[in-house]
Scaffold this motif. Structure first.
Motif, PDB file in Angstrom:
ATOM      1  N   GLU A 292      34.878  94.472  73.438  1.00 59.33           N
ATOM      2  CA  GLU A 292      36.060  93.790  73.982  1.00 59.33           C
ATOM      3  C   GLU A 292      35.997  92.278  73.821  1.00 59.33           C
ATOM      4  O   GLU A 292      36.916  91.569  74.233  1.00 59.33           O
ATOM      5  N   ASP A 293      34.917  91.792  73.249  1.00 55.71           N
ATOM      6  CA  ASP A 293      34.801  90.363  72.972  1.00 55.71           C
ATOM      7  C   ASP A 293      35.850  89.985  71.916  1.00 55.71           C
ATOM      8  O   ASP A 293      35.916  90.607  70.862  1.00 55.71           O
ATOM      9  N   ALA A 294      36.656  88.974  72.204  1.00 50.46           N
ATOM     10  CA  ALA A 294      37.777  88.637  71.312  1.00 50.46           C
ATOM     11  C   ALA A 294      37.326  88.084  69.962  1.00 50.46           C
ATOM     12  O   ALA A 294      38.062  88.118  68.982  1.00 50.46           O
ATOM     13  N   ARG A 295      36.082  87.590  69.899  1.00 51.18           N
ATOM     14  CA  ARG A 295      35.596  87.037  68.629  1.00 51.18           C
ATOM     15  C   ARG A 295      35.247  88.169  67.664  1.00 51.18           C
ATOM     16  O   ARG A 295      34.410  89.018  67.986  1.00 51.18           O
ATOM     17  N   PHE A 296      35.867  88.171  66.508  1.00 50.29           N
ATOM     18  CA  PHE A 296      35.597  89.223  65.526  1.00 50.29           C
ATOM     19  C   PHE A 296      34.137  89.192  65.048  1.00 50.29           C
ATOM     20  O   PHE A 296      33.604  88.131  64.737  1.00 50.29           O
ATOM     21  N   THR A 297      33.512  90.373  65.022  1.00 51.13           N
ATOM     22  CA  THR A 297      32.199  90.520  64.374  1.00 51.13           C
ATOM     23  C   THR A 297      32.117  91.887  63.702  1.00 51.13           C
ATOM     24  O   THR A 297      32.856  92.811  64.063  1.00 51.13           O
ATOM     25  N   GLY A 298      31.224  92.008  62.740  1.00 47.23           N
ATOM     26  CA  GLY A 298      31.004  93.297  62.095  1.00 47.23           C
ATOM     27  C   GLY A 298      29.783  93.242  61.200  1.00 47.23           C
ATOM     28  O   GLY A 298      29.252  92.162  60.939  1.00 47.23           O
ATOM     29  N   PHE A 299      29.324  94.421  60.769  1.00 45.31           N
ATOM     30  CA  PHE A 299      28.196  94.442  59.832  1.00 45.31           C
ATOM     31  C   PHE A 299      28.421  95.485  58.742  1.00 45.31           C
ATOM     32  O   PHE A 299      29.171  96.441  58.918  1.00 45.31           O
ATOM     33  N   VAL A 300      27.757  95.266  57.625  1.00 45.04           N
ATOM     34  CA  VAL A 300      27.897  96.147  56.465  1.00 45.04           C
ATOM     35  C   VAL A 300      26.785  97.192  56.498  1.00 45.04           C
ATOM     36  O   VAL A 300      25.613  96.856  56.609  1.00 45.04           O
ATOM     37  N   PHE A 301      27.168  98.476  56.429  1.00 47.78           N
ATOM     38  CA  PHE A 301      26.137  99.530  56.480  1.00 47.78           C
ATOM     39  C   PHE A 301      26.039 100.299  55.178  1.00 47.78           C
ATOM     40  O   PHE A 301      25.153 101.126  54.995  1.00 47.78           O
ATOM     41  N   LYS A 302      26.955 100.030  54.258  1.00 48.15           N
ATOM     42  CA  LYS A 302      26.952 100.824  53.033  1.00 48.15           C
ATOM     43  C   LYS A 302      27.693 100.069  51.937  1.00 48.15           C
ATOM     44  O   LYS A 302      28.679  99.385  52.217  1.00 48.15           O
ATOM     45  N   ILE A 303      27.201 100.204  50.724  1.00 55.35           N
ATOM     46  CA  ILE A 303      27.919  99.626  49.586  1.00 55.35           C
ATOM     47  C   ILE A 303      28.067 100.721  48.543  1.00 55.35           C
ATOM     48  O   ILE A 303      27.128 101.462  48.273  1.00 55.35           O
ATOM     49  N   GLN A 304      29.247 100.836  48.032  1.00 52.49           N
ATOM     50  CA  GLN A 304      29.473 101.885  47.050  1.00 52.49           C
ATOM     51  C   GLN A 304      30.153 101.294  45.822  1.00 52.49           C
ATOM     52  O   GLN A 304      31.076 100.498  45.951  1.00 52.49           O
ATOM     53  N   ALA A 305      29.674 101.698  44.657  1.00 56.09           N
ATOM     54  CA  ALA A 305      30.174 101.067  43.428  1.00 56.09           C
ATOM     55  C   ALA A 305      31.319 101.844  42.794  1.00 56.09           C
ATOM     56  O   ALA A 305      31.421 103.049  42.966  1.00 56.09           O
ATOM     57  N   ASN A 306      32.097 101.129  42.054  1.00 57.42           N
ATOM     58  CA  ASN A 306      33.251 101.652  41.309  1.00 57.42           C
ATOM     59  C   ASN A 306      33.713 103.008  41.764  1.00 57.42           C
ATOM     60  O   ASN A 306      33.624 103.983  41.061  1.00 57.42           O
ATOM     61  N   MET A 307      34.209 103.026  42.969  1.00 54.88           N
ATOM     62  CA  MET A 307      34.589 104.305  43.502  1.00 54.88           C
ATOM     63  C   MET A 307      35.877 104.781  42.873  1.00 54.88           C
ATOM     64  O   MET A 307      36.184 105.942  42.871  1.00 54.88           O
ATOM     65  N   ASP A 308      36.603 103.834  42.352  1.00 61.81           N
ATOM     66  CA  ASP A 308      37.859 104.191  41.742  1.00 61.81           C
ATOM     67  C   ASP A 308      37.808 103.624  40.328  1.00 61.81           C
ATOM     68  O   ASP A 308      37.678 102.431  40.125  1.00 61.81           O
ATOM     69  N   LEU A 309      37.891 104.531  39.359  1.00 59.30           N
ATOM     70  CA  LEU A 309      37.728 104.076  37.969  1.00 59.30           C
ATOM     71  C   LEU A 309      38.743 103.014  37.599  1.00 59.30           C
ATOM     72  O   LEU A 309      38.479 102.128  36.804  1.00 59.30           O
ATOM     73  N   LYS A 310      39.928 103.097  38.192  1.00 60.89           N
ATOM     74  CA  LYS A 310      40.967 102.120  37.877  1.00 60.89           C
ATOM     75  C   LYS A 310      40.593 100.737  38.404  1.00 60.89           C
ATOM     76  O   LYS A 310      41.002  99.733  37.861  1.00 60.89           O
ATOM     77  N   HIS A 311      39.824 100.699  39.474  1.00 62.89           N
ATOM     78  CA  HIS A 311      39.478  99.405  40.059  1.00 62.89           C
ATOM     79  C   HIS A 311      38.101  98.917  39.633  1.00 62.89           C
ATOM     80  O   HIS A 311      37.869  97.756  39.478  1.00 62.89           O
ATOM     81  N   ARG A 312      37.189  99.856  39.429  1.00 62.11           N
ATOM     82  CA  ARG A 312      35.814  99.531  39.040  1.00 62.11           C
ATOM     83  C   ARG A 312      35.230  98.380  39.849  1.00 62.11           C
ATOM     84  O   ARG A 312      34.715  97.401  39.346  1.00 62.11           O
ATOM     85  N   ASP A 313      35.338  98.509  41.118  1.00 61.09           N
ATOM     86  CA  ASP A 313      34.825  97.460  41.990  1.00 61.09           C
ATOM     87  C   ASP A 313      33.723  98.028  42.881  1.00 61.09           C
ATOM     88  O   ASP A 313      33.458  99.223  42.854  1.00 61.09           O
ATOM     89  N   ARG A 314      33.097  97.128  43.609  1.00 61.44           N
ATOM     90  CA  ARG A 314      32.115  97.597  44.579  1.00 61.44           C
ATOM     91  C   ARG A 314      32.685  97.342  45.959  1.00 61.44           C
ATOM     92  O   ARG A 314      33.194  96.261  46.237  1.00 61.44           O
ATOM     93  N   ILE A 315      32.598  98.336  46.796  1.00 63.95           N
ATOM     94  CA  ILE A 315      33.167  98.203  48.130  1.00 63.95           C
ATOM     95  C   ILE A 315      32.044  98.141  49.159  1.00 63.95           C
ATOM     96  O   ILE A 315      31.143  98.978  49.155  1.00 63.95           O
ATOM     97  N   ALA A 316      32.100  97.141  50.015  1.00 65.63           N
ATOM     98  CA  ALA A 316      31.156  97.058  51.129  1.00 65.63           C
ATOM     99  C   ALA A 316      31.859  97.618  52.363  1.00 65.63           C
ATOM    100  O   ALA A 316      32.964  97.191  52.687  1.00 65.63           O
ATOM    101  N   PHE A 317      31.229  98.563  53.017  1.00 61.89           N
ATOM    102  CA  PHE A 317      31.810  99.174  54.208  1.00 61.89           C
ATOM    103  C   PHE A 317      31.340  98.405  55.435  1.00 61.89           C
ATOM    104  O   PHE A 317      30.143  98.363  55.711  1.00 61.89           O
ATOM    105  N   LEU A 318      32.302  97.830  56.130  1.00 64.53           N
ATOM    106  CA  LEU A 318      31.971  97.022  57.303  1.00 64.53           C
ATOM    107  C   LEU A 318      32.466  97.709  58.566  1.00 64.53           C
ATOM    108  O   LEU A 318      33.620  98.127  58.654  1.00 64.53           O
ATOM    109  N   ARG A 319      31.566  97.843  59.525  1.00 68.92           N
ATOM    110  CA  ARG A 319      31.957  98.381  60.824  1.00 68.92           C
ATOM    111  C   ARG A 319      32.382  97.209  61.704  1.00 68.92           C
ATOM    112  O   ARG A 319      31.609  96.255  61.895  1.00 68.92           O
TER     113      ARG A 319
END
Ligand code: G4P
Length: 529
Positions: A292-319
């Motif tokens: 409930e703290d109004a200041r935004f925070t989060g952390f990355v627990f997973k990185i997945q590469a080119n999950m979409d061939l059209k985008h070919r990017d790496r996505i960092a999953f942030l909670r």
């Protein structure tokens, strides 16, 4: 955003993952939950089957059609007035590190057990991981449409092997061909099972009250009587549901059903959204963070590469841990000490990736990553702090990488560096020579890395055996001692992908002897990001 808005959104979120042994029914139950969440029309379309038990070649093929894994990495769906985030974990043991880290991003877990097999090896392992953070566990005993083991015996096994109290919430009426439904011990309602409704939201045929004469009509006098006696026995012999004990990870509410038949799942989901904890307080190196703290925070627990061939990017999953994410907002990437503007985070509604306008604690957002984000990275509104408890595990398998074309060394180093940041493998560079040593938890990881080096970095490499059996991260508060150790043990020291000093031991005996010889040095089997 008002404090009341934030508190309301936090209260709505339920973020969890499934822990189970392969084949217990994780995929099937995921499918049914999405069906109940109206996230898919017809069960059976969630994913082209499991990457888990496939041979390497199949896995590669699937990897090429990568869309598959992204849509199921995080699934958000509404249910019972709540917003549920289900984080998928790879089923294959070789990718278990990924699973462990995903478990750091949830607030509770659902344990799916094959009623015929009981508690299996991988469930035990995953349960240990949940214990590290006292994650509350809800249990679903699956495959009641088969002749499974005596449900009491299954619960006993859960209690003794996993060391957690069981509180049955529903109780099965018969099993296999004689499976008739479940009795809800707390609502005093019998839910009747109808076969053949596995791919849709099944009718909820119910009888109110165990003593209702309708029970005798529907089940027949004999099975009705048996059920009443069994329920009495179970009530007497088992633990009563206790919300606090569940939230502390000491007791697990148990539901019975068949995921394939889509039965018992609704009762489990109802219990889940009612009892499972909303987003919890998270620890950092400087303070505890309340959602409930109004200041935004989060952390990355997973990185997945080119999950979409059209985008070919790496996505960092942030909670998201606290505050609110809004499109175009600026946040501080703490490790590199920079402000970054996040314009196009992804969300994972149902099975489509779409751009998010806002996200709240408990939600997962996907950040486009061009190599600057690593697993474990913290994002804040400017504060210098890091979330703790996102581990790296010492690998058990090691190989030396050899290039086919020596001119490709740069590309190889870059590729390995990035793949190790993603957590696909671990990289060790000895202090004394120019070897590149890869570490993995499972052999499949090596194949995947070779494949991806070739596809994504155009580097052909081969693996050679290397005389390393295990690794430990090395820490010492006494700088002089550490220097001495580095000098004397340099032949067995390396830097890992994150630049941390690591002892790579040729044998376990060697490790043990070194530990005895250097009592001031701490040899850690896990490294925190
Ligand atoms: P997993 O993700 O945990 O590995 O398990 P998954 O859901 O893929 O289920 C493993 C197998 O168990 C599948 O059979 C699935 O159909 C079956 N199964 C799941 N839930 C139930 C259930 O409630 N009752 C029964 N009898 N079986 C269940 P399969 O033959 O391997 O695959 P398929 O041919 O059904 O696709």
């Amino acid at each position: 955003m008002s404090a009341a808005d934030l508190a309301r959104e936090v209260g709505l979120r339920r973020t969890f993952a499934i822990i189970s042994h392969p084949d217990a029914g994780k995929t099937t139950i995921t499918e049914k939950m999405l069906l109940f969440g109206n996230a898919i029309q017809l069960a059976g379309s969630v994913k082209s089957k499991r990457s888990d038990r496939h041979a390497t070649s199949d896995w590669m093929k699937m990897e090429q059609e990568r869309g598959i894994s992204v849509t199921t990495s995080v699934m958000q769906f509404p249910y019972g007035g709540r917003i549920v985030n289900l984080l998928d974990t790879p089923g294959h043991e070789d990718f278990s590190e990924d699973t462990y880290r995903t478990l750091t991003a949830v607030d509770s877990a659902l344990m799916v057990i094959d009623g015929a097999k009981g508690v299996e090896a991988r469930t035990i392992k995953l349960m240990e991981v949940c214990r590290l953070r006292t994650t509350p566990i809800l249990t679903f005993v699956n495959k009641m449409d088969r002749d499974i083991r005596d449900p009491i015996e299954v619960m006993d096994e859960v209690e003794t092997v996993l060391n957690i109290h069981c509180a049955p919430m529903t109780w099965p009426i018969g099993m296999g061909r004689h499976f008739k439904g479940v009795y809800h011990l707390y609502n005093d309602v019998i839910h009747l099972y109808t076969q053949g409704q596995g791919s849709r939201i099944p009718d909820d045929k119910r009888i109110e009250g165990l003593d209702n004469p309708e029970v005798d009509e529907v089940l027949g006098a004999e099975q009705a009587e048996e059920l009443r006696m069994e329920v009495e026995l179970v009530r007497g012999a088992s633990h009563e549901f206790d919300l606090e004990a569940y939230r502390r990870g000491e007791l697990t509410p148990v539901y019975f059903g068949t995921a394939m038949g889509n039965f018992g799942v609704r009762e489990m989901l109802d219990g889940f959204v009612e009892h499972a904890p909303p987003p919890q307080v998270r620890e950092t190196d400087t303070r505890s963070v309340e959602p409930e703290d109004a200041r935004f925070t989060g952390f990355v627990f997973k990185i997945q590469a080119n999950m979409d061939l059209k985008h070919r990017d790496r996505i960092a999953f942030l909670r998201v841990c606290s505050g609110k994410y809004e499109k175009n907002m600026k946040m501080r990437h703490v490790r590199i000490g920079k402000e970054v503007k996040i314009a196009d985070a992804l969300t994972f509604m149902a099975s489509d990736r779409a751009h998010v306008e806002e996200a709240w604690p408990g939600d997962i957002i996907g950040l486009h990553n061009h190599g600057t984000i690593q697993i474990g990275d913290t994002f804040t509104m400017g504060e210098d702090m890091r979330f703790t408890g996102i581990p790296h595990f010492a690998p058990e398998l090691f190989k030396r990488v050899q290039l086919k074309d020596p001119l490709k060394l740069k590309a190889l180093q870059k590729g390995l560096q990035q793949l190790s940041e993603e957590g696909a493998t671990q990289l060790f560079q000895p202090l004394d020579n120019n070897d590149l040593i890869l570490g993995a938890v499972g052999t499949l990881q090596f194949d995947v890395v070779a494949h991806r080096l070739k596809e994504e970095y155009k580097v052909d490499c081969v693996y050679e055996p290397v005389n390393v059996q295990t690794a430990r991260w090395v820490y010492c508060d006494d700088a002089r001692k550490l220097e001495e150790f580095k000098r004397k043990a340099s032949a067995n020291l390396a830097l890992d992908g994150g630049g941390y000093l690591t002892y790579i031991a040729p044998t376990r005996v060697n490790l043990q002897m070194t530990q005895e010889r250097w009592p001031e040095i701490r040899f850690a089997a896990t490294r925190e990001h």
